[in-house]
Design a protein around this motif. Structure first.
Motif, PDB file in Angstrom:
ATOM      1  N   GLY A 299       0.815  -1.210   0.000  1.00 37.78           N
ATOM      2  CA  GLY A 299       0.000   0.000   0.000  1.00 37.78           C
ATOM      3  C   GLY A 299       0.848   1.259   0.000  1.00 37.78           C
ATOM      4  O   GLY A 299       0.562   2.226  -0.715  1.00 37.78           O
ATOM      5  N   ALA A 300       1.912   1.252   0.802  1.00 37.75           N
ATOM      6  CA  ALA A 300       2.808   2.409   0.839  1.00 37.75           C
ATOM      7  C   ALA A 300       3.480   2.618  -0.514  1.00 37.75           C
ATOM      8  O   ALA A 300       3.633   3.756  -0.986  1.00 37.75           O
ATOM      9  CB  ALA A 300       3.859   2.216   1.929  1.00 37.75           C
ATOM     10  N   ALA A 301       3.880   1.518  -1.153  1.00 43.92           N
ATOM     11  CA  ALA A 301       4.528   1.623  -2.461  1.00 43.92           C
ATOM     12  C   ALA A 301       3.560   2.125  -3.527  1.00 43.92           C
ATOM     13  O   ALA A 301       3.910   2.974  -4.354  1.00 43.92           O
ATOM     14  CB  ALA A 301       5.094   0.263  -2.875  1.00 43.92           C
ATOM     15  N   VAL A 302       2.334   1.620  -3.512  1.00 41.06           N
ATOM     16  CA  VAL A 302       1.327   2.072  -4.475  1.00 41.06           C
ATOM     17  C   VAL A 302       1.007   3.547  -4.255  1.00 41.06           C
ATOM     18  O   VAL A 302       0.846   4.313  -5.207  1.00 41.06           O
ATOM     19  CB  VAL A 302       0.051   1.210  -4.363  1.00 41.06           C
ATOM     20  CG1 VAL A 302      -1.079   1.803  -5.205  1.00 41.06           C
ATOM     21  CG2 VAL A 302       0.337  -0.223  -4.806  1.00 41.06           C
ATOM     22  N   GLY A 303       0.934   3.946  -2.994  1.00 43.90           N
ATOM     23  CA  GLY A 303       0.697   5.354  -2.700  1.00 43.90           C
ATOM     24  C   GLY A 303       1.807   6.239  -3.241  1.00 43.90           C
ATOM     25  O   GLY A 303       1.561   7.353  -3.716  1.00 43.90           O
ATOM     26  N   ALA A 304       3.044   5.722  -3.183  1.00 46.81           N
ATOM     27  CA  ALA A 304       4.180   6.497  -3.682  1.00 46.81           C
ATOM     28  C   ALA A 304       4.081   6.748  -5.188  1.00 46.81           C
ATOM     29  O   ALA A 304       4.633   7.733  -5.691  1.00 46.81           O
ATOM     30  CB  ALA A 304       5.487   5.775  -3.361  1.00 46.81           C
ATOM     31  N   LEU A 305       3.358   5.885  -5.897  1.00 46.93           N
ATOM     32  CA  LEU A 305       3.183   6.083  -7.335  1.00 46.93           C
ATOM     33  C   LEU A 305       2.380   7.346  -7.637  1.00 46.93           C
ATOM     34  O   LEU A 305       2.468   7.892  -8.738  1.00 46.93           O
ATOM     35  CB  LEU A 305       2.478   4.862  -7.950  1.00 46.93           C
ATOM     36  CG  LEU A 305       3.244   3.528  -7.890  1.00 46.93           C
ATOM     37  CD1 LEU A 305       2.372   2.398  -8.430  1.00 46.93           C
ATOM     38  CD2 LEU A 305       4.550   3.627  -8.677  1.00 46.93           C
ATOM     39  N   ALA A 306       1.609   7.807  -6.648  1.00 40.50           N
ATOM     40  CA  ALA A 306       0.800   9.010  -6.842  1.00 40.50           C
ATOM     41  C   ALA A 306       1.518  10.285  -6.411  1.00 40.50           C
ATOM     42  O   ALA A 306       0.969  11.379  -6.555  1.00 40.50           O
ATOM     43  CB  ALA A 306      -0.521   8.883  -6.067  1.00 40.50           C
ATOM     44  N   PHE A 307       2.746  10.158  -5.885  1.00 39.91           N
ATOM     45  CA  PHE A 307       3.480  11.337  -5.422  1.00 39.91           C
ATOM     46  C   PHE A 307       3.662  12.398  -6.506  1.00 39.91           C
ATOM     47  O   PHE A 307       3.537  13.588  -6.231  1.00 39.91           O
ATOM     48  CB  PHE A 307       4.845  10.936  -4.867  1.00 39.91           C
ATOM     49  CG  PHE A 307       4.785  10.272  -3.504  1.00 39.91           C
ATOM     50  CD1 PHE A 307       3.597  10.213  -2.790  1.00 39.91           C
ATOM     51  CD2 PHE A 307       5.924   9.705  -2.939  1.00 39.91           C
ATOM     52  CE1 PHE A 307       3.536   9.608  -1.540  1.00 39.91           C
ATOM     53  CE2 PHE A 307       5.874   9.097  -1.695  1.00 39.91           C
ATOM     54  CZ  PHE A 307       4.675   9.048  -0.994  1.00 39.91           C
ATOM     55  N   PRO A 308       3.987  12.019  -7.761  1.00 44.64           N
ATOM     56  CA  PRO A 308       4.199  13.056  -8.776  1.00 44.64           C
ATOM     57  C   PRO A 308       2.975  13.939  -9.011  1.00 44.64           C
ATOM     58  O   PRO A 308       3.109  15.088  -9.441  1.00 44.64           O
ATOM     59  CB  PRO A 308       4.543  12.243 -10.036  1.00 44.64           C
ATOM     60  CG  PRO A 308       5.113  10.968  -9.517  1.00 44.64           C
ATOM     61  CD  PRO A 308       4.325  10.680  -8.273  1.00 44.64           C
ATOM     62  N   VAL A 309       1.782  13.419  -8.747  1.00 47.21           N
ATOM     63  CA  VAL A 309       0.550  14.181  -8.978  1.00 47.21           C
ATOM     64  C   VAL A 309       0.023  14.812  -7.691  1.00 47.21           C
ATOM     65  O   VAL A 309      -0.261  16.006  -7.632  1.00 47.21           O
ATOM     66  CB  VAL A 309      -0.538  13.273  -9.598  1.00 47.21           C
ATOM     67  CG1 VAL A 309      -1.848  14.062  -9.779  1.00 47.21           C
ATOM     68  CG2 VAL A 309      -0.071  12.710 -10.917  1.00 47.21           C
ATOM     69  N   LEU A 310      -0.106  14.007  -6.640  1.00 44.79           N
ATOM     70  CA  LEU A 310      -0.703  14.480  -5.392  1.00 44.79           C
ATOM     71  C   LEU A 310       0.323  14.922  -4.360  1.00 44.79           C
ATOM     72  O   LEU A 310      -0.010  15.688  -3.448  1.00 44.79           O
ATOM     73  CB  LEU A 310      -1.571  13.372  -4.779  1.00 44.79           C
ATOM     74  CG  LEU A 310      -2.782  12.897  -5.585  1.00 44.79           C
ATOM     75  CD1 LEU A 310      -3.454  11.730  -4.880  1.00 44.79           C
ATOM     76  CD2 LEU A 310      -3.769  14.038  -5.765  1.00 44.79           C
ATOM     77  N   GLY A 311       1.554  14.438  -4.480  1.00 47.16           N
ATOM     78  CA  GLY A 311       2.551  14.700  -3.457  1.00 47.16           C
ATOM     79  C   GLY A 311       2.273  13.849  -2.228  1.00 47.16           C
ATOM     80  O   GLY A 311       1.159  13.327  -2.054  1.00 47.16           O
ATOM     81  N   PRO A 312       3.246  13.684  -1.339  1.00 45.45           N
ATOM     82  CA  PRO A 312       3.017  12.899  -0.116  1.00 45.45           C
ATOM     83  C   PRO A 312       1.854  13.430   0.718  1.00 45.45           C
ATOM     84  O   PRO A 312       1.095  12.654   1.297  1.00 45.45           O
ATOM     85  CB  PRO A 312       4.353  13.042   0.643  1.00 45.45           C
ATOM     86  CG  PRO A 312       5.362  13.309  -0.426  1.00 45.45           C
ATOM     87  CD  PRO A 312       4.648  14.141  -1.449  1.00 45.45           C
TER      88      PRO A 312
ATOM     89  N   ARG B 176      11.818  -2.416  -4.084  1.00 43.39           N
ATOM     90  CA  ARG B 176      12.609  -2.820  -5.259  1.00 43.39           C
ATOM     91  C   ARG B 176      11.711  -3.273  -6.400  1.00 43.39           C
ATOM     92  O   ARG B 176      11.931  -2.925  -7.560  1.00 43.39           O
ATOM     93  CB  ARG B 176      13.551  -3.966  -4.868  1.00 43.39           C
ATOM     94  CG  ARG B 176      14.430  -4.450  -6.020  1.00 43.39           C
ATOM     95  CD  ARG B 176      15.457  -3.380  -6.370  1.00 43.39           C
ATOM     96  NE  ARG B 176      16.332  -3.803  -7.460  1.00 43.39           N
ATOM     97  CZ  ARG B 176      16.081  -3.576  -8.748  1.00 43.39           C
ATOM     98  NH1 ARG B 176      14.963  -2.949  -9.098  1.00 43.39           N
ATOM     99  NH2 ARG B 176      16.916  -3.963  -9.677  1.00 43.39           N
ATOM    100  N   VAL B 177      10.674  -4.034  -6.078  1.00 41.08           N
ATOM    101  CA  VAL B 177       9.808  -4.603  -7.108  1.00 41.08           C
ATOM    102  C   VAL B 177       8.860  -3.557  -7.692  1.00 41.08           C
ATOM    103  O   VAL B 177       8.714  -3.451  -8.917  1.00 41.08           O
ATOM    104  CB  VAL B 177       9.004  -5.788  -6.540  1.00 41.08           C
ATOM    105  CG1 VAL B 177       7.988  -6.298  -7.560  1.00 41.08           C
ATOM    106  CG2 VAL B 177       9.941  -6.918  -6.122  1.00 41.08           C
ATOM    107  N   VAL B 178       8.208  -2.782  -6.829  1.00 44.20           N
ATOM    108  CA  VAL B 178       7.173  -1.850  -7.288  1.00 44.20           C
ATOM    109  C   VAL B 178       7.753  -0.504  -7.717  1.00 44.20           C
ATOM    110  O   VAL B 178       7.322   0.069  -8.722  1.00 44.20           O
ATOM    111  CB  VAL B 178       6.117  -1.637  -6.180  1.00 44.20           C
ATOM    112  CG1 VAL B 178       5.049  -0.639  -6.629  1.00 44.20           C
ATOM    113  CG2 VAL B 178       5.472  -2.963  -5.794  1.00 44.20           C
ATOM    114  N   LEU B 179       8.740  -0.003  -6.967  1.00 50.03           N
ATOM    115  CA  LEU B 179       9.257   1.339  -7.216  1.00 50.03           C
ATOM    116  C   LEU B 179      10.650   1.346  -7.817  1.00 50.03           C
ATOM    117  O   LEU B 179      11.201   2.429  -8.066  1.00 50.03           O
ATOM    118  CB  LEU B 179       9.273   2.136  -5.898  1.00 50.03           C
ATOM    119  CG  LEU B 179       7.920   2.258  -5.188  1.00 50.03           C
ATOM    120  CD1 LEU B 179       8.101   2.947  -3.836  1.00 50.03           C
ATOM    121  CD2 LEU B 179       6.931   3.026  -6.047  1.00 50.03           C
TER     122      LEU B 179
END
Length: 276
Positions: A14-27, A239-242
């Motif tokens: 979940g944390a890794a998937v959330g990080a995928l949205a950082f470029p748009v929403l930011g942390p 490593r796998v997701v990000l």
């Protein structure tokens, strides 16, 4: 064991998937959505009677809500800067410190030294070191330690999960203006919102419900021991997701922190059966 492994994997995924949205929403935006999802789930499960809370019950709930939001925001901000594996390892120092602080065993003192050595390795001076990210990871650790201590107070004063649900609602309300500001300033895409919602479900709803059921069947000591693998899971998922790779030195530091916690918990004496 499968449930505990699934809970830890869900949390880190979940944390890794959330990080995928950082470029748009930011942390900040991702954490805001996560707080909303956590509040909806906990309120639906616990159904707290908020009007019946006394002043002595409300103040630890308010503090817990503030710590809850700060912990997630500092962790996600650290993930954005130093990667999931290192951020979660530093955050893990919070519960490890709480566990070791009350002990007077020499072995636990040695575990504290081992964990400290691991942190020194992770935070060693180098050109690429992001000390702001590391500091945010340590802030998350302090918040997690506070979260544990406040949860004990809330648990003694409010039955069931009502206190945790109320605290999550407080945190969600505090992040409501943040969410509005993020939407206005940085219009989100559907994909980013889905990633943020998935982070809330995977990192809040699934672990909470799974852990609630697991703790009814598994001793707390075993549960805490299994939690030791979370930094390793975070590093693997990162490593796998990000595509966040770690070097041998970083893995050594993570291993030291994990080993310190596992060794401390594994050697604690379980309480014997009650004789009547």
């Amino acid at each position: 064991m499968a449930a505990m492994a699934g809970s830890g994997l869900s949390n880190q995924t979940g944390a890794a998937v959330g990080a995928l949205a950082f470029p748009v929403l930011g942390p900040l935006g991702v954490v805001a959505v996560r707080q909303y999802v956590a509040a909806l789930v906990l309120l639906a499960v616990a159904r707290p009677r908020l009007r019946g809370f006394s002043r002595s019950q409300w103040w630890p709930v308010l503090l817990l809500g503030g710590v809850f939001g700060t912990m997630n925001l500092s962790l996600y901000s650290a993930v954005d800067r130093i990667g999931l594996g290192l951020a979660v390892t530093l955050e893990f120092l919070g519960p490890l410190t709480v566990a070791l602080a009350a002990s007077r065993r020499r072995l636990d003192a040695g575990c504290a030294v081992l964990a400290g050595a691991g942190v020194v390795v992770l935070m060693r001076p180098r050109a690429s070191a992001d000390y702001t990210g590391m500091a945010l990871g340590l802030v998350a650790a302090c918040c997690w330690a506070s979260y544990i201590l406040l949860n004990r107070v809330v648990g003694r004063r409010i039955p069931g999960a009502q206190g945790a649900a109320a605290a999550s609602a407080v945190s969600a309300l505090a992040f409501l203006p943040v969410g509005i500001a993020v939407v206005i300033g940085r219009p989100p895409t559907a994909g980013a919102v889905l990633c943020a919602v998935a982070a809330g479900v995977l990192s809040s709803a699934v672990p909470y419900l799974t852990d609630l059921l697991t703790l009814r069947r598994v001793p707390a000591q075993t549960f805490g021991l299994f939690m030791s693998v979370n930094p390793v899971l975070a590093a693997v998922v990162g490593r796998v997701v990000l595509d966040q790779g770690l070097g041998t030195v970083e893995w050594a530091g993570i291993s030291a922190v994990v080993t310190a916690n596992a060794l401390s918990l594994a050697t604690r004496h379980r309480p014997g059966p009650v004789r009547t």
